[in-house]
Scaffold this motif. Structure first.
Motif, PDB file in Angstrom:
ATOM      1  N   UNK A  73       0.859  -1.190   0.000  1.00 62.60           N
ATOM      2  CA  UNK A  73       0.000   0.000   0.000  1.00 62.60           C
ATOM      3  C   UNK A  73       0.893   1.238   0.000  1.00 62.60           C
ATOM      4  N   UNK A  74       0.520   2.181  -0.847  1.00 56.98           N
ATOM      5  CA  UNK A  74       1.226   3.463  -0.890  1.00 56.98           C
ATOM      6  C   UNK A  74       0.179   4.549  -0.716  1.00 56.98           C
ATOM      7  N   UNK A  75       0.271   5.263   0.385  1.00 58.54           N
ATOM      8  CA  UNK A  75      -0.701   6.325   0.666  1.00 58.54           C
ATOM      9  C   UNK A  75      -0.529   7.455  -0.349  1.00 58.54           C
ATOM     10  N   UNK A  76      -1.561   8.296  -0.459  1.00 59.17           N
ATOM     11  CA  UNK A  76      -1.509   9.426  -1.387  1.00 59.17           C
ATOM     12  C   UNK A  76      -0.291  10.292  -1.104  1.00 59.17           C
ATOM     13  N   UNK A  77       0.265  10.823  -2.178  1.00 58.73           N
ATOM     14  CA  UNK A  77       1.394  11.758  -2.131  1.00 58.73           C
ATOM     15  C   UNK A  77       2.705  11.140  -1.650  1.00 58.73           C
ATOM     16  N   UNK A  78       2.798   9.820  -1.636  1.00 56.86           N
ATOM     17  CA  UNK A  78       4.044   9.157  -1.262  1.00 56.86           C
ATOM     18  C   UNK A  78       4.806   8.821  -2.542  1.00 56.86           C
ATOM     19  N   UNK A  79       6.040   9.285  -2.661  1.00 52.99           N
ATOM     20  CA  UNK A  79       6.820   9.001  -3.875  1.00 52.99           C
ATOM     21  C   UNK A  79       7.094   7.508  -4.044  1.00 52.99           C
ATOM     22  N   UNK A  80       7.249   7.097  -5.275  1.00 51.13           N
ATOM     23  CA  UNK A  80       7.576   5.709  -5.593  1.00 51.13           C
ATOM     24  C   UNK A  80       8.829   5.269  -4.856  1.00 51.13           C
ATOM     25  N   UNK A  81       9.744   6.166  -4.673  1.00 52.63           N
ATOM     26  CA  UNK A  81      11.006   5.841  -3.990  1.00 52.63           C
ATOM     27  C   UNK A  81      10.745   5.247  -2.603  1.00 52.63           C
ATOM     28  N   UNK A  82       9.705   5.694  -1.929  1.00 56.21           N
ATOM     29  CA  UNK A  82       9.420   5.161  -0.597  1.00 56.21           C
ATOM     30  C   UNK A  82       8.961   3.701  -0.657  1.00 56.21           C
ATOM     31  N   UNK A  83       8.264   3.332  -1.714  1.00 59.20           N
ATOM     32  CA  UNK A  83       7.936   1.910  -1.900  1.00 59.20           C
ATOM     33  C   UNK A  83       9.226   1.114  -2.062  1.00 59.20           C
ATOM     34  N   UNK A  84      10.149   1.620  -2.857  1.00 53.82           N
ATOM     35  CA  UNK A  84      11.418   0.925  -3.083  1.00 53.82           C
ATOM     36  C   UNK A  84      12.201   0.772  -1.780  1.00 53.82           C
ATOM     37  N   UNK A  85      12.185   1.813  -0.953  1.00 50.53           N
ATOM     38  CA  UNK A  85      12.864   1.744   0.343  1.00 50.53           C
ATOM     39  C   UNK A  85      12.170   0.723   1.247  1.00 50.53           C
ATOM     40  N   UNK A  86      10.838   0.734   1.286  1.00 46.01           N
ATOM     41  CA  UNK A  86      10.095  -0.233   2.095  1.00 46.01           C
ATOM     42  C   UNK A  86      10.398  -1.661   1.637  1.00 46.01           C
ATOM     43  N   UNK A  87      10.481  -1.861   0.341  1.00 42.24           N
ATOM     44  CA  UNK A  87      10.799  -3.191  -0.184  1.00 42.24           C
ATOM     45  C   UNK A  87      12.215  -3.593   0.219  1.00 42.24           C
ATOM     46  N   UNK A  88      13.148  -2.653   0.159  1.00 38.14           N
ATOM     47  CA  UNK A  88      14.527  -2.939   0.562  1.00 38.14           C
ATOM     48  C   UNK A  88      14.592  -3.272   2.055  1.00 38.14           C
ATOM     49  N   UNK A  89      13.777  -2.597   2.863  1.00 36.83           N
ATOM     50  CA  UNK A  89      13.758  -2.887   4.303  1.00 36.83           C
ATOM     51  C   UNK A  89      13.326  -4.325   4.571  1.00 36.83           C
ATOM     52  N   UNK A  90      12.285  -4.811   3.879  1.00 40.55           N
ATOM     53  CA  UNK A  90      11.880  -6.194   4.119  1.00 40.55           C
ATOM     54  C   UNK A  90      12.930  -7.171   3.613  1.00 40.55           C
ATOM     55  N   UNK A  91      13.559  -6.844   2.491  1.00 44.24           N
ATOM     56  CA  UNK A  91      14.652  -7.688   1.983  1.00 44.24           C
ATOM     57  C   UNK A  91      15.783  -7.761   2.999  1.00 44.24           C
ATOM     58  N   UNK A  92      16.130  -6.602   3.582  1.00 46.43           N
ATOM     59  CA  UNK A  92      17.194  -6.553   4.584  1.00 46.43           C
ATOM     60  C   UNK A  92      16.823  -7.382   5.803  1.00 46.43           C
ATOM     61  N   UNK A  93      15.599  -7.232   6.281  1.00 51.63           N
ATOM     62  CA  UNK A  93      15.152  -7.985   7.457  1.00 51.63           C
ATOM     63  C   UNK A  93      15.174  -9.494   7.188  1.00 51.63           C
ATOM     64  N   UNK A  94      14.622  -9.917   6.066  1.00 53.79           N
ATOM     65  CA  UNK A  94      14.573 -11.346   5.742  1.00 53.79           C
ATOM     66  C   UNK A  94      15.989 -11.893   5.556  1.00 53.79           C
ATOM     67  N   UNK A  95      16.836 -11.201   4.820  1.00 62.57           N
ATOM     68  CA  UNK A  95      18.187 -11.678   4.546  1.00 62.57           C
ATOM     69  C   UNK A  95      19.037 -11.737   5.811  1.00 62.57           C
ATOM     70  N   UNK A  96      18.931 -10.713   6.657  1.00 60.50           N
ATOM     71  CA  UNK A  96      19.756 -10.665   7.873  1.00 60.50           C
ATOM     72  C   UNK A  96      19.164 -11.500   9.008  1.00 60.50           C
ATOM     73  N   UNK A  97      17.859 -11.752   8.963  1.00 64.07           N
ATOM     74  CA  UNK A  97      17.200 -12.450  10.054  1.00 64.07           C
ATOM     75  C   UNK A  97      16.983 -11.560  11.263  1.00 64.07           C
TER      76      UNK A  97
END
Length: 162
Positions: A73-97
């Motif tokens: 979910x991307x709330x109104x007025x949130x840049x696409x870049x924030x989705x990319x950062x959120x996706x990177x955060x989950x990747x970091x969490x899953x990869x690092x444990x």
């Protein structure tokens, strides 16, 4: 010819019975625990409500244990870049444990080697059930601690502790 037909029938019957080790193994292996779509929706709604109550515009991602998105979910007025950062955060969490804040602290203290491309911003949290990682949940768009606050509200809505 008759032997071949009987042999074929015997093999077919064996494949249909529990005597087949592959069949027995498939029955014994329980499905991997995961976050359901309904749980993801409830968690996402609670996280967005927390963000709205604090006037934060955030992008959210909930994934399974392999970091495949279940709900985005991307709330109104949130840049696409924030989705990319959120996706990177989950990747970091899953990869690092680890939650991303824990990962950042471990890298800073030189207890672990950095993961290439990983983010050290707060707001990416692992979802665990019975001690097993079943997914990850992240937000991006505010300060890291605020992103994490919204995610924790979503986690609480489905009974998962950080």
């Amino acid at each position: 010819m008759r032997f071949g037909t009987l042999h074929g029938v015997a093999i077919a019957l064996l494949a249909l019975t529990d005597a087949n080790p592959l069949h027995a193994q498939a029955q014994q292996t329980p499905p991997a625990p995961r976050i359901t779509l309904e749980e993801a929706r409830v968690a996402m709604d609670a996280a967005e409500a927390e963000a709205r109550s604090n006037r934060w515009n955030l992008a959210f991602v909930i994934t399974d244990a392999e970091a495949t998105p279940i709900y985005v979910r991307r709330m109104d007025e949130v840049p696409t870049r924030n989705y990319e950062i959120a996706m990177n955060k989950v990747q970091t969490a899953i990869t690092s444990g680890m939650h991303t804040a824990e990962y950042a602290a471990a890298v800073k203290a030189q207890r672990i080697q950095p993961i290439e491309g990983a983010l050290t911003f707060d707001g990416g949290l692992l979802l665990r059930r019975g001690g097993q990682v079943v997914g990850a949940f992240s937000a991006s768009g505010a300060r890291g601690a605020e992103d994490a606050q919204a995610v924790r509200a979503g986690m609480a809505a489905i009974g998962i502790e950080p």
